[in-house]
Write an enzyme that holds these catalytic residues in place. Structure first.
Site, short mmCIF file in Angstrom:
data_model
loop_
_atom_site.label_atom_id
_atom_site.label_comp_id
_atom_site.label_asym_id
_atom_site.label_seq_id
_atom_site.Cartn_x
_atom_site.Cartn_y
_atom_site.Cartn_z
N GLY A 1 0.86 -1.18 0.00
CA GLY A 1 0.00 0.00 0.00
C GLY A 1 0.89 1.23 0.00
N ARG A 2 0.34 2.36 0.41
CA ARG A 2 1.15 3.57 0.47
C ARG A 2 1.83 3.76 1.82
NH1 ARG A 2 -1.54 8.18 0.11
NH2 ARG A 2 -3.56 7.20 0.15
N GLU B 1 5.77 4.03 2.11
CA GLU B 1 6.48 5.21 1.60
C GLU B 1 6.70 6.25 2.68
OE1 GLU B 1 3.16 8.13 -0.48
OE2 GLU B 1 3.81 6.36 -1.57
N CYS C 1 4.59 -6.43 -2.01
CA CYS C 1 4.23 -5.27 -2.82
C CYS C 1 5.18 -4.09 -2.58
CB CYS C 1 2.77 -4.91 -2.56
SG CYS C 1 1.98 -3.97 -3.87
N HIS C 2 4.66 -2.97 -2.05
CA HIS C 2 5.46 -1.77 -1.83
C HIS C 2 6.27 -1.81 -0.54
CE1 HIS C 2 2.78 -0.21 -4.97
NE2 HIS C 2 3.69 0.73 -5.16
N TYR D 1 6.25 -5.30 -5.98
CA TYR D 1 5.46 -4.70 -7.05
C TYR D 1 6.42 -4.17 -8.11
CZ TYR D 1 1.99 -1.77 -9.37
OH TYR D 1 1.16 -1.20 -10.30
#
Length: 191
Positions: free
Chosen positions: A85-86, A89, A115-116, A136
């Site tokens: 997800g975000r 970050e 993923c992220h 990802y």
């Protein structure tokens, strides 16, 4: 012997990538702690492909964070899950997150990154330098810049204590491989 797993999260964590591991671990009898920047209900998100060139994001379920990153004692945990997800970050900017993740690599404890999640490794490149993993596809440059080898032809990859996967469609294989590492670790502790 109590078995404990830590999940690192924050607002905009991908819903399936946090809930699937959370419930799967509970099902197997693990104590699961969700750590975030603040103790609060986190807003998860749903990422899906709807015809755009990239994924679209929609609000998901709320999820309670049990502890803050600065309250985490990584020694108390047998394994670590980092959903995508975000959230990765911005949680990667927290020095406690770096310390926690580094501990799991140095102690050779099972780590699941999907993923992220690989964005976190960009801030501590020494943990993936010389390692092989997947994530990802948009994270490939970051994995390579950190000195890792990106695998694109396998959606889930195991490199020693690190299980990595592309995204939420890979959760069954991802969690199966992570559970194998956890069971091996906890069995060795009991001997």
């Amino acid at each position: 012997m109590e078995k404990n797993v830590l999940i690192l999260a924050g607002d905009a964590v991908e819903a399936l990538e946090v809930f699937y591991p959370f419930y799967r671990l509970l099902e197997e009898g693990y104590e699961v702690t969700i750590a975030a920047p603040k103790k609060k209900k986190l807003q998860t998100v749903v990422h899906d492909f709807t015809g755009w060139d990239t994924y679209e994001e929609k609000p998901g379920y709320l999820l309670e964070a049990n502890v803050t990153f600065d309250e985490v004692d990584p020694e108390a945990f047998d394994g670590l899950v980092i959903p995508g997800g975000r959230a990765p970050e911005y949680i990667r900017l927290d020095p406690n997150v770096k310390k926690i993740v580094k501990h799991f690599f140095e102690a050779n404890k099972p780590i699941a990154a999907i993923c992220h999640a690989s964005l976190i490794f960009e801030t501590i490149p020494e943990v993936v330098k010389g390692r092989t993993m997947t994530a990802y596809i948009a994270c490939k440059p970051g994995v390579e810049a950190a000195g890792g080898t990106y695998v694109s032809d396998r959606t889930t990859y195991v490199d020693e204590n690190l299980v990595s996967a592309h995204a939420w469609p890979d959760l069954p294989t991802f969690m199966r491989e992570f559970m194998k590492l956890l069971e091996k670790k906890t069995t060795m502790q009991q001997v």
